[in-house]
Design a protein around this motif. Structure first.
Motif, short mmCIF file in Angstrom:
data_model
loop_
_atom_site.label_atom_id
_atom_site.label_comp_id
_atom_site.label_asym_id
_atom_site.label_seq_id
_atom_site.Cartn_x
_atom_site.Cartn_y
_atom_site.Cartn_z
N LYS A 1 -29.95 21.93 -95.95
CA LYS A 1 -30.53 23.05 -96.71
C LYS A 1 -29.66 23.42 -97.90
O LYS A 1 -30.15 23.82 -98.95
CB LYS A 1 -30.70 24.28 -95.80
N GLU A 2 -28.35 23.29 -97.72
CA GLU A 2 -27.39 23.75 -98.74
C GLU A 2 -27.09 22.70 -99.80
O GLU A 2 -26.44 23.03 -100.80
CB GLU A 2 -26.08 24.17 -98.05
N HIS A 3 -27.51 21.46 -99.61
CA HIS A 3 -27.14 20.37 -100.53
C HIS A 3 -28.38 19.80 -101.21
O HIS A 3 -29.00 18.84 -100.71
CB HIS A 3 -26.38 19.27 -99.79
N GLU A 4 -28.73 20.38 -102.33
CA GLU A 4 -29.89 19.91 -103.08
C GLU A 4 -29.72 18.47 -103.53
O GLU A 4 -30.69 17.70 -103.57
CB GLU A 4 -30.12 20.81 -104.30
N ARG B 1 -30.86 16.07 -100.83
CA ARG B 1 -32.33 16.03 -100.72
C ARG B 1 -32.95 15.24 -101.87
O ARG B 1 -33.89 14.48 -101.69
CB ARG B 1 -32.90 17.44 -100.66
N GLU C 1 -37.16 21.16 -91.76
CA GLU C 1 -36.16 22.21 -91.94
C GLU C 1 -36.36 23.35 -90.95
O GLU C 1 -35.41 23.89 -90.40
CB GLU C 1 -36.22 22.74 -93.37
N LYS D 1 -28.67 22.93 -91.35
CA LYS D 1 -28.25 23.94 -92.33
C LYS D 1 -27.45 23.31 -93.47
O LYS D 1 -27.47 23.82 -94.60
CB LYS D 1 -27.44 25.05 -91.65
N GLU D 2 -26.76 22.19 -93.20
CA GLU D 2 -26.02 21.50 -94.25
C GLU D 2 -26.97 20.89 -95.28
O GLU D 2 -26.71 20.92 -96.48
CB GLU D 2 -25.13 20.42 -93.66
#
Length: 235
Positions: A222-225, A228, A198, A219-220
Motif C-alpha cells: 500500500k505504501e510503495h507506489e 505497484r 488490498e 501494508k507495505e
C-alpha cells in the motif's frame, strides 16, 4: 505464526513452455495470502501445481511440513485443500443442493450442520437451493463455487480470480463474504482486482515471468507506489 503451506523454487512446464521458473512463498495459518502479478505471470499455474494438476518439474510443496508435490490431485485435496478455479467449475444442470451433496464428505447430522453453517455465509444460495445452477447470476455462481470448496472446512482454500467478470457491486458482496471467512480458514487468493487484494490480504507475493520477485505484508505494498507501478501497472 504457523506456516500452513510453503513452496520452494517451483518450476513447471506446460507442454514446451516453462511457465514457473522459481516460485517460492508461504501461507500462514488464518491469514489471506495474495498472489499478484500481470496476466500470464504464472499465478494460476502456481495453484494448479500445488494441487497436482500441473505437476512441477522441480521444487517442493509442503503442507503442514510434509512434502506433497508427488501426490496425485485427489490425495492432495483429501489433506484439506480446497480449490476454486478461475472458471468456477459449476455444473449448470445440477441444483445448488446437488452441488453441496456432491462436495460434502460424510453423512448424517454433522453434514446437515455443515450445510446450514455454510448457507449462513451464503444466504443467496439458500434462496436458490432447489434451482439449477445455470439460472444463477455470475456472482451467485461464484458464491456457489466458493461455498462448495468451503463446506468441508478445508484448512486451506485456494481461490483463483473470484472477481473476474463480476459487476463492482457484486465484487463488494464477494469481498464481504471472504472477509467473514477470514480466520475460519486459510486462504491463498489469486486476484487481478488490486482493491480486493488490498482489502483482504495480510501478505502478498508478486510473481513476474514465473518467478517470485517481491513479497511482504500488504501494508507495505500500500505504501510503495513504485512497486505497484513496476510490477502491476497500477499507481
Amino acid at each position: 505464526m504457523e506456516v500452513l503451506l510453503k513452496t520452494e523454487n517451483l518450476e513447471t512446464f506446460i507442454g514446451q513452455y516453462h511457465i514457473l521458473q522459481g516460485v517460492t512463498f508461504e501461507a500462514i495459518r488464518g491469514e489471506v495470502t495474495v498472489l499478484l502479478g500481470r496476466n500470464g505471470a504464472g499465478k494460476t499455474t502456481t495453484l494448479r501445481t500445488i494441487l497436482g494438476l500441473s505437476p512441477p518439474s522441480r521444487g517442493k510443496v509442503f503442507f503442514k511440513q510434509k512434502e506433497i508435490q508427488e501426490l496425485p490431485t485427489y490425495k492432495t485435496a483429501n489433506l484439506g485443500i480446497g480449490y476454486v478455479p478461475e472458471d468456477q467449475g459449476i455444473f449448470p444442470y445440477l441444483t445448488v443442493e446437488e452441488h453441496f451433496k456432491i462436495a460434502t464428505k460424510g453423512k448424517g447430522d454433522k453434514v446437515n450442520e455443515r450445510i446450514e453453517t455454510t448457507l449462513a455465509l451464503f444466504p443467496d444460495l439458500k434462496q436458490f437451493w432447489r434451482k439449477q445452477a445455470g439460472v444463477l447470476s455470475g456472482g451467485q455462481k461464484q458464491m456457489l463455487a466458493i461455498a462448495r470448496a468451503y463446506i468441508n472446512y478445508n484448512e486451506l482454500l485456494m481461490i483463483d480470480e473470484p472477481s473476474k467478470g463480476l459487476a463492482p457491486i457484486v465484487v463488494e458482496k464477494v469481498m464481504e463474504t471472504l472477509e467473514r471467512m477470514k480466520g475460519e480458514t486459510t486462504i491463498i487468493l489469486v486476484e487481478q482486482n488490486y482493491l480486493m487484494a488490498e482489502y483482504l490480504g495480510d501478505r502478498f507475493y508478486i510473481i513476474d515471468d514465473g518467478k517470485t520477485v517481491l513479497s511482504g505484508e500488504m501494508k507495505e505494498l500500500k505504501e510503495h507506489e513504485e512497486w505497484r507501478k513496476k510490477y502491476l501497472g497500477i499507481s
